[in-house]
Design a protein around this motif. Structure first.
Motif, mmCIF file in Angstrom:
data_model
loop_
_atom_site.group_PDB
_atom_site.id
_atom_site.type_symbol
_atom_site.label_atom_id
_atom_site.label_comp_id
_atom_site.label_asym_id
_atom_site.label_seq_id
_atom_site.Cartn_x
_atom_site.Cartn_y
_atom_site.Cartn_z
ATOM 1 N N CYS A 1 56.049 58.040 -6.259
ATOM 2 C CA CYS A 1 56.501 59.180 -5.458
ATOM 3 C C CYS A 1 57.580 59.929 -6.238
ATOM 4 O O CYS A 1 58.525 59.314 -6.742
ATOM 5 C CB CYS A 1 57.057 58.685 -4.125
ATOM 6 N N CYS B 1 61.268 59.496 -3.990
ATOM 7 C CA CYS B 1 61.987 58.229 -3.863
ATOM 8 C C CYS B 1 61.619 57.233 -4.977
ATOM 9 O O CYS B 1 62.191 56.160 -5.055
ATOM 10 C CB CYS B 1 61.722 57.594 -2.495
ATOM 11 N N CYS C 1 55.139 60.395 -1.235
ATOM 12 C CA CYS C 1 54.717 59.406 -0.246
ATOM 13 C C CYS C 1 54.864 59.984 1.161
ATOM 14 O O CYS C 1 55.581 60.956 1.373
ATOM 15 C CB CYS C 1 55.489 58.095 -0.402
ATOM 16 N N CYS D 1 58.410 60.127 2.598
ATOM 17 C CA CYS D 1 59.223 61.242 2.107
ATOM 18 C C CYS D 1 58.762 62.571 2.698
ATOM 19 O O CYS D 1 59.574 63.465 2.913
ATOM 20 C CB CYS D 1 59.188 61.321 0.588
HETATM 21 ZN ZN LIG Z 1 58.764 58.750 -1.401
#
Ligand SMILES: [Zn+2]
Length: 82
Positions: free
Chosen positions: A10, A13, A45, A48
């Motif tokens: 991702c 993050c 992701c 997020c």
């Molecule tokens: Zn993420």
């Protein structure tokens, strides 16, 4: 035989997840769009996707226009399947 699943990271993050669990996006001439099948892409992701201010973070990392990032994130959030 067990097939190994492609793992991607991702952009926000940096968590690693199977590719199918992530939303694939790309920078198209400075605008953030969903992956068009060619060009450089990045992943986000689902966690997020629903985080506050994630647009700002992605826009900075992926070097995309903030307005386009805000619009796309909003669209993806309202998609239901996410
Ligand atoms: Zn993420």
């Amino acid at each position: 035989m067990i097939k190994s699943k492609p793992i991607r990271m991702c952009i926000s993050c940096r968590k690693r997840e199977p590719q199918k669990e992530l939303v694939r996006l790309q920078n198209c001439d400075g605008k953030m769009v969903t992956y068009q099948g060619r060009g450089r892409s990045f992943y986000l992701c689902r966690e997020c996707l629903h985080k506050e201010h994630v647009e700002k973070k992605i826009a900075k990392i992926a070097k995309v226009d903030l307005k386009s990032a805000e619009e796309l994130i909003k669209e993806l959030r309202s998609n239901g399947k996410n």
